[in-house]
Design a protein around this motif. Structure first.
Motif, PDB file in Angstrom:
ATOM      1  N   ASP A  46       0.824  -1.226   0.000  1.00  0.00           N
ATOM      2  CA  ASP A  46       0.000   0.000   0.000  1.00  0.00           C
ATOM      3  C   ASP A  46       0.849   1.264   0.000  1.00  0.00           C
ATOM      4  O   ASP A  46       0.404   2.326   0.472  1.00  0.00           O
ATOM      5  CB  ASP A  46      -0.953   0.020   1.210  1.00  0.00           C
ATOM      6  CG  ASP A  46      -1.967  -1.125   1.176  1.00  0.00           C
ATOM      7  OD1 ASP A  46      -2.226  -1.648   0.076  1.00  0.00           O
ATOM      8  OD2 ASP A  46      -2.477  -1.491   2.240  1.00  0.00           O
ATOM      9  N   THR A  86       1.990  11.227   2.240  1.00  0.00           N
ATOM     10  CA  THR A  86       0.603  10.784   2.319  1.00  0.00           C
ATOM     11  C   THR A  86      -0.279  11.977   2.687  1.00  0.00           C
ATOM     12  O   THR A  86       0.229  13.023   3.145  1.00  0.00           O
ATOM     13  CB  THR A  86       0.430   9.690   3.383  1.00  0.00           C
ATOM     14  OG1 THR A  86       0.495  10.293   4.692  1.00  0.00           O
ATOM     15  CG2 THR A  86       1.509   8.627   3.271  1.00  0.00           C
ATOM     16  N   TRP A 105       6.505  -4.246   5.474  1.00  0.00           N
ATOM     17  CA  TRP A 105       5.693  -3.259   6.177  1.00  0.00           C
ATOM     18  C   TRP A 105       4.517  -2.859   5.295  1.00  0.00           C
ATOM     19  O   TRP A 105       4.547  -3.041   4.074  1.00  0.00           O
ATOM     20  CB  TRP A 105       6.503  -2.002   6.494  1.00  0.00           C
ATOM     21  CG  TRP A 105       7.418  -2.106   7.666  1.00  0.00           C
ATOM     22  CD1 TRP A 105       7.124  -1.883   8.977  1.00  0.00           C
ATOM     23  CD2 TRP A 105       8.810  -2.463   7.646  1.00  0.00           C
ATOM     24  NE1 TRP A 105       8.230  -2.074   9.770  1.00  0.00           N
ATOM     25  CE2 TRP A 105       9.278  -2.428   8.980  1.00  0.00           C
ATOM     26  CE3 TRP A 105       9.702  -2.798   6.631  1.00  0.00           C
ATOM     27  CZ2 TRP A 105      10.586  -2.710   9.328  1.00  0.00           C
ATOM     28  CZ3 TRP A 105      11.003  -3.084   6.973  1.00  0.00           C
ATOM     29  CH2 TRP A 105      11.443  -3.046   8.305  1.00  0.00           C
ATOM     30  N   ARG A 106       3.505  -2.289   5.926  1.00  0.00           N
ATOM     31  CA  ARG A 106       2.344  -1.746   5.209  1.00  0.00           C
ATOM     32  C   ARG A 106       2.171  -0.283   5.599  1.00  0.00           C
ATOM     33  O   ARG A 106       2.269   0.064   6.776  1.00  0.00           O
ATOM     34  CB  ARG A 106       1.068  -2.534   5.552  1.00  0.00           C
ATOM     35  CG  ARG A 106      -0.156  -2.045   4.793  1.00  0.00           C
ATOM     36  CD  ARG A 106      -1.405  -2.817   5.207  1.00  0.00           C
ATOM     37  NE  ARG A 106      -1.314  -4.221   4.820  1.00  0.00           N
ATOM     38  CZ  ARG A 106      -1.594  -4.681   3.604  1.00  0.00           C
ATOM     39  NH1 ARG A 106      -1.983  -3.837   2.660  1.00  0.00           N
ATOM     40  NH2 ARG A 106      -1.496  -5.962   3.336  1.00  0.00           N
ATOM     41  N   LEU A 107       1.909   0.561   4.606  1.00  0.00           N
ATOM     42  CA  LEU A 107       1.737   1.982   4.860  1.00  0.00           C
ATOM     43  C   LEU A 107       0.306   2.284   5.281  1.00  0.00           C
ATOM     44  O   LEU A 107      -0.647   1.961   4.566  1.00  0.00           O
ATOM     45  CB  LEU A 107       2.085   2.784   3.603  1.00  0.00           C
ATOM     46  CG  LEU A 107       1.887   4.302   3.703  1.00  0.00           C
ATOM     47  CD1 LEU A 107       2.790   4.897   4.779  1.00  0.00           C
ATOM     48  CD2 LEU A 107       2.150   4.967   2.353  1.00  0.00           C
ATOM     49  N   ASP A 108       0.170   2.896   6.458  1.00  0.00           N
ATOM     50  CA  ASP A 108      -1.114   3.418   6.921  1.00  0.00           C
ATOM     51  C   ASP A 108      -1.140   4.889   6.522  1.00  0.00           C
ATOM     52  O   ASP A 108      -0.628   5.751   7.249  1.00  0.00           O
ATOM     53  CB  ASP A 108      -1.240   3.254   8.434  1.00  0.00           C
ATOM     54  CG  ASP A 108      -2.597   3.688   8.963  1.00  0.00           C
ATOM     55  OD1 ASP A 108      -3.281   4.479   8.279  1.00  0.00           O
ATOM     56  OD2 ASP A 108      -2.972   3.249  10.066  1.00  0.00           O
ATOM     57  N   ASP A 110      -3.546   7.078   6.291  1.00  0.00           N
ATOM     58  CA  ASP A 110      -4.356   7.987   7.101  1.00  0.00           C
ATOM     59  C   ASP A 110      -3.589   8.504   8.304  1.00  0.00           C
ATOM     60  O   ASP A 110      -3.738   9.667   8.702  1.00  0.00           O
ATOM     61  CB  ASP A 110      -5.638   7.284   7.569  1.00  0.00           C
ATOM     62  CG  ASP A 110      -6.572   6.956   6.413  1.00  0.00           C
ATOM     63  OD1 ASP A 110      -6.497   7.673   5.385  1.00  0.00           O
ATOM     64  OD2 ASP A 110      -7.356   5.993   6.533  1.00  0.00           O
ATOM     65  N   ARG A 111      -2.762   7.626   8.904  1.00  0.00           N
ATOM     66  CA  ARG A 111      -2.009   8.029  10.079  1.00  0.00           C
ATOM     67  C   ARG A 111      -0.539   8.304   9.759  1.00  0.00           C
ATOM     68  O   ARG A 111       0.256   8.593  10.660  1.00  0.00           O
ATOM     69  CB  ARG A 111      -2.111   6.946  11.163  1.00  0.00           C
ATOM     70  CG  ARG A 111      -3.519   6.826  11.733  1.00  0.00           C
ATOM     71  CD  ARG A 111      -3.578   5.866  12.899  1.00  0.00           C
ATOM     72  NE  ARG A 111      -3.470   4.477  12.462  1.00  0.00           N
ATOM     73  CZ  ARG A 111      -3.521   3.424  13.287  1.00  0.00           C
ATOM     74  NH1 ARG A 111      -3.662   3.632  14.595  1.00  0.00           N
ATOM     75  NH2 ARG A 111      -3.437   2.200  12.817  1.00  0.00           N
ATOM     76  N   ARG A 113       2.034   6.459   8.833  1.00  0.00           N
ATOM     77  CA  ARG A 113       3.043   5.654   9.506  1.00  0.00           C
ATOM     78  C   ARG A 113       3.081   4.259   8.897  1.00  0.00           C
ATOM     79  O   ARG A 113       2.132   3.804   8.256  1.00  0.00           O
ATOM     80  CB  ARG A 113       2.782   5.580  11.002  1.00  0.00           C
ATOM     81  CG  ARG A 113       1.574   4.775  11.411  1.00  0.00           C
ATOM     82  CD  ARG A 113       1.393   4.858  12.918  1.00  0.00           C
ATOM     83  NE  ARG A 113       0.372   3.939  13.408  1.00  0.00           N
ATOM     84  CZ  ARG A 113      -0.049   3.899  14.667  1.00  0.00           C
ATOM     85  NH1 ARG A 113       0.470   4.728  15.562  1.00  0.00           N
ATOM     86  NH2 ARG A 113      -0.963   3.034  15.043  1.00  0.00           N
ATOM     87  N   TRP A 114       4.213   3.596   9.134  1.00  0.00           N
ATOM     88  CA  TRP A 114       4.425   2.247   8.629  1.00  0.00           C
ATOM     89  C   TRP A 114       4.143   1.243   9.742  1.00  0.00           C
ATOM     90  O   TRP A 114       4.578   1.429  10.873  1.00  0.00           O
ATOM     91  CB  TRP A 114       5.860   2.073   8.145  1.00  0.00           C
ATOM     92  CG  TRP A 114       6.169   2.859   6.913  1.00  0.00           C
ATOM     93  CD1 TRP A 114       6.713   4.101   6.847  1.00  0.00           C
ATOM     94  CD2 TRP A 114       5.937   2.439   5.573  1.00  0.00           C
ATOM     95  NE1 TRP A 114       6.843   4.495   5.543  1.00  0.00           N
ATOM     96  CE2 TRP A 114       6.370   3.498   4.734  1.00  0.00           C
ATOM     97  CE3 TRP A 114       5.406   1.288   4.983  1.00  0.00           C
ATOM     98  CZ2 TRP A 114       6.296   3.426   3.340  1.00  0.00           C
ATOM     99  CZ3 TRP A 114       5.333   1.212   3.605  1.00  0.00           C
ATOM    100  CH2 TRP A 114       5.774   2.268   2.797  1.00  0.00           C
ATOM    101  N   GLU A 115       3.423   0.192   9.384  1.00  0.00           N
ATOM    102  CA  GLU A 115       3.115  -0.869  10.338  1.00  0.00           C
ATOM    103  C   GLU A 115       3.743  -2.180   9.858  1.00  0.00           C
ATOM    104  O   GLU A 115       3.782  -2.448   8.644  1.00  0.00           O
ATOM    105  CB  GLU A 115       1.592  -1.076  10.447  1.00  0.00           C
ATOM    106  CG  GLU A 115       0.814   0.168  10.870  1.00  0.00           C
ATOM    107  CD  GLU A 115       0.924   0.425  12.363  1.00  0.00           C
ATOM    108  OE1 GLU A 115       1.591  -0.385  13.052  1.00  0.00           O
ATOM    109  OE2 GLU A 115       0.361   1.416  12.833  1.00  0.00           O
ATOM    110  N   HIS A 117       4.035  -5.833   8.592  1.00  0.00           N
ATOM    111  CA  HIS A 117       3.068  -6.545   7.756  1.00  0.00           C
ATOM    112  C   HIS A 117       3.362  -8.040   7.781  1.00  0.00           C
ATOM    113  O   HIS A 117       4.511  -8.459   7.598  1.00  0.00           O
ATOM    114  CB  HIS A 117       3.139  -6.029   6.317  1.00  0.00           C
ATOM    115  CG  HIS A 117       2.268  -6.778   5.359  1.00  0.00           C
ATOM    116  ND1 HIS A 117       0.903  -6.877   5.513  1.00  0.00           N
ATOM    117  CD2 HIS A 117       2.581  -7.470   4.227  1.00  0.00           C
ATOM    118  CE1 HIS A 117       0.405  -7.595   4.522  1.00  0.00           C
ATOM    119  NE2 HIS A 117       1.405  -7.972   3.729  1.00  0.00           N
TER     120      HIS A 117
END
Length: 319
Positions: A46, A86, A105-108, A110-111, A113-115, A117
């Motif tokens: 993402d 973003t 990792w997955r990109l958030d 809306d916030r 930041r990277w989470e 994955h």
């Protein structure tokens, strides 16, 4: 006439002996040359690829793949940085990768930041089994990899050639790494001997050391050489019950090498000793997710600490 023949034979023997010595010397040099370490994989789900910088380079990444881009192969071991713009702001991912690792990792957005994955197990197994060290040779000789991967080393090399700003790896002659290590040792010593010193100043200096590593190719030995001073000092302090200074020194190490699994083991154990169970569990889980980078004793230490935490918290214990 016979003397000329003798001279010619002698010259011929001398030339042959010289060629033999040179050939043997070349064979010895080739034999001493260490094998190329495997490069790594980085999956960024993402991601905002059209607005993404990797190691301070922005490219039309999708141009380098045959399918919609999802990540990179051919990632050199060392410290790297991903920045993606973003709607929620700039999401920055700083991390350290070891040879042959697969990180995801997955990109958030809306916030901003990277989470972490959870990669599909079959895909992870496929990538981990790939002989990624050969990805750095000619394209015709590379093994089959997904068409949505950009070969990072090759792409950044093309960018450097185009801009004529080639970034030389720190590992040339080992001098760069040794200098950085000596400076890190001094920071660790200051933190160990003067716990009342300004933490912000020490962290600023550690971050500056880390900046010098972003985008540089390092070997596994060089990475562990840099990790060793803070890891050993923090482990020693924690074993003596001084978890406060242990965590200070771990924070210095992580400022240089963010998320390093060996440092995360020390952090998890120190946090557990301080009674910060949730933070300790997160650190230990992060370390054990990268257990391929850890020595057996570190894996055992982290698993033991996690089991004790789970038991203390009344959670089910799973190894």
């Amino acid at each position: 006439m016979p003397s000329l023949i003798v001279v010619a034979v002698a010259v011929g023997l001398l030339v042959a002996a010289t060629l033999l010595v040179v050939a043997r010397a070349r064979r010895r040099r080739r034999a001493r040359k260490p094998p190329r370490e495997p490069s790594a994989f980085l999956i960024l789900e993402d991601n905002a690829w059209e607005a993404c910088n990797v190691d301070d380079v922005r490219e039309p990444w999708a141009r380098f793949t045959t399918e919609p881009v999802r990540g990179f192969c051919g990632v050199p071991a060392g410290r790297h940085r991903v920045r993606s713009s973003t709607p929620g702001g700039e999401a920055t991912l700083d991390f350290v990768v070891y040879p042959g690792e697969v990180l995801a990792w997955r990109l958030d957005a809306d916030r901003a930041r990277w989470e972490p994955h959870d990669l599909d197990p079959d895909l992870r197994a496929q990538l981990e089994a790939a002989p990624v060290s050969s990805l750095d040779v000619a394209a015709s000789a590379r093994p089959k990899v997904p068409g949505w991967l950009v070969h990072l080393r090759t792409t950044l090399g093309l960018v450097s050639s185009r801009q004529n700003t080639l970034r030389l790896p720190v590992k040339n002659g080992d001098d760069g790494v040794e200098r950085l290590k000596k400076r890190l040792v001094k920071l660790v010593t200051r933190a160990e001997n003067d716990p009342t010193g300004a933490l912000s100043d020490l962290l600023d200096e550690a971050r500056a050391l880390g900046e010098a590593l972003v985008g540089r190719a390092l070997t596994r030995r060089e990475l562990r050489s840099l990790v060793a001073p803070p890891r050993e000092a923090a482990s020693r302090l924690a074993s003596h019950g001084d978890t406060e200074r242990a965590m200070l020194i771990v924070s210095l190490g992580l400022a240089v090498l963010p998320g390093d699994p060996e440092l995360m083991v020390v952090a998890g154990c120190a946090l557990a000793a301080r009674g910060e169970a949730d933070e300790a569990m997160r650190a230990l889980n992060a370390a054990l997710e990268r257990d391929r980078c850890l020595a057996a004793e570190d894996v055992a230490r982290a698993m033991r600490a996690r089991m004790e935490l789970r038991s203390r918290l009344g959670r089910s214990v799973r190894v």
